[in-house]
Design a protein around this motif. Sequence first.
Motif, PDB file in Angstrom:
ATOM      1  N   HIS A  72       0.840  -1.194   0.000  1.00 26.14           N
ATOM      2  CA  HIS A  72       0.000   0.000   0.000  1.00 26.14           C
ATOM      3  C   HIS A  72       0.880   1.251   0.000  1.00 26.14           C
ATOM      4  O   HIS A  72       1.907   1.302   0.689  1.00 26.14           O
ATOM      5  N   ASP A  87      -3.805   9.084   3.682  1.00 26.07           N
ATOM      6  CA  ASP A  87      -3.991   7.656   3.937  1.00 26.07           C
ATOM      7  C   ASP A  87      -3.025   7.051   4.958  1.00 26.07           C
ATOM      8  O   ASP A  87      -1.901   6.669   4.626  1.00 26.07           O
ATOM      9  N   HIS A 122      -6.921   1.530   3.526  1.00 24.56           N
ATOM     10  CA  HIS A 122      -6.194   2.770   3.238  1.00 24.56           C
ATOM     11  C   HIS A 122      -6.356   3.811   4.345  1.00 24.56           C
ATOM     12  O   HIS A 122      -5.433   4.569   4.612  1.00 24.56           O
ATOM     13  N   GLY A 241      -2.346   4.191  -5.129  1.00 27.17           N
ATOM     14  CA  GLY A 241      -2.498   3.520  -3.844  1.00 27.17           C
ATOM     15  C   GLY A 241      -1.764   2.199  -3.773  1.00 27.17           C
ATOM     16  O   GLY A 241      -1.461   1.708  -2.691  1.00 27.17           O
TER      17      GLY A 241
END
Length: 314
Positions: A72, A87, A122, A241
């Motif tokens: 991520h 995030d 996230h 992301g």
Amino acid sequence: MIRKRSSGPISRIPPLSLVALGASLSWVACGGGEAPSDEPAGGAEAAAADAPPQFETTEVADGVYQFRWIGHNALFAVTSEGVFAFDPISVEAAGTYAEEIRRVAPGTELAAIVYSHNHADHATGAEVLREAFGADVPIYAHRNADAPLREAANPDLPPPTDTFDETMTLAGGEIELHYLGRSHSDDIAVGFLPAHGLAFAVDFVARDRFGYQDLGSFHFPDQFDAIEGLLEIPFETIVFGHGPPGDRAAIERQLTYYRDLDAAVRAAVEAGLSEDETAATVLMEDYSHWDRYDDWRELNVRGMHRKLLAAGAQ
């Protein structure tokens, strides 16, 4: 797992090095929690030695950093008003995220946290960042993220303190937030840093990779409009992301893929093929070199078949 920072000083990625960066790193896709299992012949010890570090911070523009936690990515920017952090990713990741912000921007306050959208993989961990920098740090998100987060009542994923509808400017215009409509969810906020020509877009686009599994949370045909809207933002570099950074051409390829998928599955539906028959015949071979082809090609096809049938295609 032993956590290892990148060796040497943090380096900035010049635009021409994006392809090389992508070739040198392995990533997991949206929703995945573990790294790929492509273990080399040497066994588990060799695989561990060759594995990328659990986290890594890379300067992608002057004062703008991609923070990667396993598969991520987050993004944080040092602005005239302090650090804006997109995030938190997870409770565990957020602790290291805070350390990395302090390491590369010592003495700089955290001005705000921004959620790209409400999905837990996230947005979780905001309270860890707040505890590290101050409990009154605001959290920004699109307004559609507010209700599901309040309903979930997860203390590790607090609802936003401020929301927006279509656009929002932060740090005196150094950061813009854009809502492009429904795509992977109905609340995705795209970050844009005009001075750097850099965007941050999560989950509805990536660089040369299939959509997540059976596209269950994706909204079609809105997805097409969202990607077209992204291309109206004058970015040159884009951080995702998941996976390595890209450029405008990567977004154009993503849009072409979804259009090709839609057309191929639509033709199968119109020919009366069942979902199983469509999955067996729509091979999307032009994209066989893309990440997750073997894992998610069939799932993408099946998901699109269901969506077209639900929309009344025959």
